[in-house]
Design a protein around this motif. Structure first.
Motif, PDB file in Angstrom:
ATOM      1  N   ASP A   1      62.701  70.687 -28.967  1.00  0.00           N
ATOM      2  CA  ASP A   1      63.126  70.662 -27.435  1.00  0.00           C
ATOM      3  C   ASP A   1      62.824  71.853 -26.716  1.00  0.00           C
ATOM      4  OD1 ASP A   1      64.811  69.349 -25.417  1.00  0.00           O
ATOM      5  OD2 ASP A   1      66.139  71.190 -26.081  1.00  0.00           O
ATOM      6  N   PRO A   2      62.240  71.672 -25.504  1.00  0.00           N
ATOM      7  CA  PRO A   2      61.706  72.529 -24.553  1.00  0.00           C
ATOM      8  C   PRO A   2      62.921  73.612 -24.218  1.00  0.00           C
ATOM      9  CG  PRO A   2      60.898  70.689 -23.801  1.00  0.00           C
ATOM     10  CD  PRO A   2      61.716  70.119 -24.875  1.00  0.00           C
ATOM     11  N   GLU A   3      64.208  72.829 -23.912  1.00  0.00           N
ATOM     12  CA  GLU A   3      65.272  73.687 -23.339  1.00  0.00           C
ATOM     13  C   GLU A   3      65.854  74.801 -24.668  1.00  0.00           C
ATOM     14  OE1 GLU A   3      69.557  72.887 -21.675  1.00  0.00           O
ATOM     15  OE2 GLU A   3      67.996  71.564 -20.909  1.00  0.00           O
ATOM     16  N   GLU A   4      65.776  74.216 -25.723  1.00  0.00           N
ATOM     17  CA  GLU A   4      66.278  75.152 -26.894  1.00  0.00           C
ATOM     18  C   GLU A   4      65.130  76.170 -27.218  1.00  0.00           C
ATOM     19  OE1 GLU A   4      67.460  73.073 -30.622  1.00  0.00           O
ATOM     20  OE2 GLU A   4      68.023  70.938 -29.281  1.00  0.00           O
ATOM     21  N   ARG A   5      64.044  75.708 -27.087  1.00  0.00           N
ATOM     22  CA  ARG A   5      62.832  76.590 -27.268  1.00  0.00           C
ATOM     23  C   ARG A   5      62.882  77.824 -26.303  1.00  0.00           C
ATOM     24  NH1 ARG A   5      58.778  73.315 -27.816  1.00  0.00           N
ATOM     25  NH2 ARG A   5      58.123  73.320 -25.754  1.00  0.00           N
ATOM     26  N   GLY A   6      63.036  77.343 -24.965  1.00  0.00           N
ATOM     27  CA  GLY A   6      63.179  78.354 -23.881  1.00  0.00           C
ATOM     28  C   GLY A   6      64.302  79.366 -24.171  1.00  0.00           C
ATOM     29  N   ILE A   7      65.466  78.910 -24.674  1.00  0.00           N
ATOM     30  CA  ILE A   7      66.475  79.892 -25.093  1.00  0.00           C
ATOM     31  C   ILE A   7      66.257  80.624 -26.161  1.00  0.00           C
ATOM     32  CG2 ILE A   7      69.055  79.893 -26.266  1.00  0.00           C
ATOM     33  CD1 ILE A   7      69.424  77.144 -24.564  1.00  0.00           C
ATOM     34  N   VAL A   8      65.652  80.369 -27.137  1.00  0.00           N
ATOM     35  CA  VAL A   8      64.991  80.992 -28.423  1.00  0.00           C
ATOM     36  C   VAL A   8      64.276  82.098 -27.972  1.00  0.00           C
ATOM     37  CG1 VAL A   8      64.018  80.908 -30.834  1.00  0.00           C
ATOM     38  CG2 VAL A   8      65.739  79.337 -30.059  1.00  0.00           C
ATOM     39  N   LEU A   9      63.219  81.888 -26.927  1.00  0.00           N
ATOM     40  CA  LEU A   9      62.343  82.810 -26.412  1.00  0.00           C
ATOM     41  C   LEU A   9      62.730  83.768 -25.750  1.00  0.00           C
ATOM     42  CD1 LEU A   9      59.277  80.221 -25.487  1.00  0.00           C
ATOM     43  CD2 LEU A   9      59.419  81.940 -27.460  1.00  0.00           C
ATOM     44  N   MET A  10      63.849  83.379 -24.886  1.00  0.00           N
ATOM     45  CA  MET A  10      64.527  84.504 -23.880  1.00  0.00           C
ATOM     46  C   MET A  10      65.451  85.402 -24.974  1.00  0.00           C
ATOM     47  SD  MET A  10      67.305  83.812 -20.992  1.00  0.00           S
ATOM     48  CE  MET A  10      68.497  83.042 -22.121  1.00  0.00           C
ATOM     49  N   GLU A  11      66.137  84.858 -25.983  1.00  0.00           N
ATOM     50  CA  GLU A  11      66.955  85.687 -26.895  1.00  0.00           C
ATOM     51  C   GLU A  11      66.188  86.432 -27.633  1.00  0.00           C
ATOM     52  OE1 GLU A  11      69.098  82.485 -28.839  1.00  0.00           O
ATOM     53  OE2 GLU A  11      70.720  82.770 -27.602  1.00  0.00           O
ATOM     54  N   ALA A  12      64.875  86.104 -28.174  1.00  0.00           N
ATOM     55  CA  ALA A  12      64.043  87.032 -28.802  1.00  0.00           C
ATOM     56  C   ALA A  12      63.572  88.172 -28.127  1.00  0.00           C
ATOM     57  CB  ALA A  12      63.024  86.105 -29.368  1.00  0.00           C
ATOM     58  N   ARG A  13      63.168  87.925 -26.808  1.00  0.00           N
ATOM     59  CA  ARG A  13      62.707  89.015 -25.933  1.00  0.00           C
ATOM     60  C   ARG A  13      63.804  89.922 -25.517  1.00  0.00           C
ATOM     61  NH1 ARG A  13      57.867  88.152 -22.884  1.00  0.00           N
ATOM     62  NH2 ARG A  13      58.895  89.600 -21.177  1.00  0.00           N
ATOM     63  N   ASN A  14      64.879  89.574 -25.328  1.00  0.00           N
ATOM     64  CA  ASN A  14      66.187  90.383 -25.229  1.00  0.00           C
ATOM     65  C   ASN A  14      66.396  91.148 -26.308  1.00  0.00           C
ATOM     66  OD1 ASN A  14      66.618  89.290 -22.421  1.00  0.00           O
ATOM     67  ND2 ASN A  14      67.854  87.769 -22.969  1.00  0.00           N
ATOM     68  N   MET A  15      66.506  90.441 -27.516  1.00  0.00           N
ATOM     69  CA  MET A  15      66.854  91.267 -28.706  1.00  0.00           C
ATOM     70  C   MET A  15      65.775  92.232 -28.978  1.00  0.00           C
ATOM     71  SD  MET A  15      66.956  89.414 -32.728  1.00  0.00           S
ATOM     72  CE  MET A  15      67.894  88.221 -31.958  1.00  0.00           C
ATOM     73  N   LEU A  16      64.530  91.895 -28.872  1.00  0.00           N
ATOM     74  CA  LEU A  16      63.350  93.075 -29.023  1.00  0.00           C
ATOM     75  C   LEU A  16      63.418  94.292 -28.195  1.00  0.00           C
ATOM     76  CD1 LEU A  16      61.239  93.971 -30.838  1.00  0.00           C
ATOM     77  CD2 LEU A  16      59.647  92.543 -29.443  1.00  0.00           C
ATOM     78  N   THR A  17      63.910  93.819 -26.904  1.00  0.00           N
ATOM     79  CA  THR A  17      63.853  94.788 -25.691  1.00  0.00           C
ATOM     80  C   THR A  17      65.128  95.866 -26.100  1.00  0.00           C
ATOM     81  OG1 THR A  17      63.077  93.416 -23.979  1.00  0.00           O
ATOM     82  CG2 THR A  17      64.334  95.224 -23.207  1.00  0.00           C
ATOM     83  N   LYS A  18      66.119  95.179 -26.386  1.00  0.00           N
ATOM     84  CA  LYS A  18      67.344  96.316 -27.032  1.00  0.00           C
ATOM     85  C   LYS A  18      66.841  97.266 -28.187  1.00  0.00           C
ATOM     86  CE  LYS A  18      70.983  93.001 -25.439  1.00  0.00           C
ATOM     87  NZ  LYS A  18      72.056  92.283 -25.820  1.00  0.00           N
ATOM     88  N   ARG A  19      66.193  96.591 -29.021  1.00  0.00           N
ATOM     89  CA  ARG A  19      65.636  97.120 -30.210  1.00  0.00           C
ATOM     90  C   ARG A  19      64.712  98.516 -29.974  1.00  0.00           C
ATOM     91  NH1 ARG A  19      64.852  94.202 -35.661  1.00  0.00           N
ATOM     92  NH2 ARG A  19      67.048  92.839 -35.768  1.00  0.00           N
ATOM     93  N   LEU A  20      63.777  98.077 -28.999  1.00  0.00           N
ATOM     94  CA  LEU A  20      62.786  99.186 -28.615  1.00  0.00           C
ATOM     95  C   LEU A  20      63.524 100.087 -27.564  1.00  0.00           C
ATOM     96  CD1 LEU A  20      59.515  96.753 -28.312  1.00  0.00           C
ATOM     97  CD2 LEU A  20      60.320  97.999 -29.974  1.00  0.00           C
ATOM     98  N   LEU A  21      64.153  99.523 -26.816  1.00  0.00           N
ATOM     99  CA  LEU A  21      65.105 100.614 -25.878  1.00  0.00           C
ATOM    100  C   LEU A  21      66.016 101.602 -26.823  1.00  0.00           C
ATOM    101  CD1 LEU A  21      66.394  98.289 -23.180  1.00  0.00           C
ATOM    102  CD2 LEU A  21      64.580 100.472 -22.848  1.00  0.00           C
ATOM    103  N   ALA A  22      66.403 101.177 -27.798  1.00  0.00           N
ATOM    104  CA  ALA A  22      67.245 102.148 -28.980  1.00  0.00           C
ATOM    105  C   ALA A  22      66.180 102.817 -29.433  1.00  0.00           C
ATOM    106  CB  ALA A  22      67.915 101.353 -29.838  1.00  0.00           C
ATOM    107  N   ALA A  23      64.983 102.368 -29.879  1.00  0.00           N
ATOM    108  CA  ALA A  23      64.064 103.330 -30.861  1.00  0.00           C
ATOM    109  C   ALA A  23      63.347 104.270 -29.730  1.00  0.00           C
ATOM    110  CB  ALA A  23      63.209 102.344 -31.515  1.00  0.00           C
ATOM    111  N   GLY A  24      63.536 104.194 -28.561  1.00  0.00           N
ATOM    112  CA  GLY A  24      62.820 104.942 -27.477  1.00  0.00           C
ATOM    113  C   GLY A  24      61.216 104.635 -27.363  1.00  0.00           C
ATOM    114  N   VAL A  25      61.040 103.338 -27.661  1.00  0.00           N
ATOM    115  CA  VAL A  25      59.637 102.610 -27.506  1.00  0.00           C
ATOM    116  C   VAL A  25      59.353 102.154 -25.976  1.00  0.00           C
ATOM    117  CG1 VAL A  25      57.900 101.098 -28.267  1.00  0.00           C
ATOM    118  CG2 VAL A  25      59.383 102.398 -29.637  1.00  0.00           C
ATOM    119  N   MET A  26      60.366 102.020 -25.612  1.00  0.00           N
ATOM    120  CA  MET A  26      60.563 101.408 -23.863  1.00  0.00           C
ATOM    121  C   MET A  26      61.259 102.384 -23.276  1.00  0.00           C
ATOM    122  SD  MET A  26      60.834  97.227 -24.209  1.00  0.00           S
ATOM    123  CE  MET A  26      60.879  97.085 -22.624  1.00  0.00           C
TER     124      MET A  26
END
Length: 134
Positions: A109-134
């Motif tokens: 489902d495109p809507e569900e897929r969009g939510i997963v993609l957005m959550e994945a981006r947000n999750m990775l951004t938080k991890r990389l910020l905490a690690a000092g990569v971003m």
């Protein structure tokens, strides 16, 4: 939702990470690399100390992204599915410049897929910020 700056930074990191992963040995084995030159810091013979340092820093940053997305051999780090598959797709799309790559591990489902993609981006951004990569 991410700010435009952090989204652009993440896209750039993921594009570079995808390129870095393409050159990474499969299962830890690189049959094409001569063991004599495996640890050479200056591949072309013309690199400056700054070029060598930049390449080392890029490798460290890409290894950090890899750890936070894929994890390590001990099962540390890494993202759970389907977020890992989402990041792989986003990275490939960023690298190629086309939004055509998808994974069967993501919702149909495109809507569900969009939510997963957005959550994945947000999750990775938080991890990389905490690690000092971003």
């Amino acid at each position: 939702m991410m700010h435009n700056d952090s989204a652009a930074i993440l896209d750039d990191l993921l594009s570079r990470w995808h390129h870095w992963m393409k050159g990474k040995p499969v299962n830890g084995v690189d049959r094409l690399e001569d063991p004599t030159f495996r640890d050479a810091q200056c591949r072309s013979g013309w690199d400056s100390a700054g070029d060598v340092l930049d390449r080392q820093m890029e490798g460290i940053a890409m290894a950090a992204v890899d750890f936070h997305v894929s994890g390590d051999s001990r099962g540390q780090g890494g993202m759970p599915e389907p977020y890992r598959a989402a990041i792989y797709c986003i990275a490939r799309n960023c690298y190629t410049g086309h939004k055509v790559w998808m994974s069967p591990r993501l919702p149909r489902d495109p809507e569900e897929r969009g939510i997963v993609l957005m959550e994945a981006r947000n999750m990775l951004t938080k991890r990389l910020l905490a690690a000092g990569v971003m």
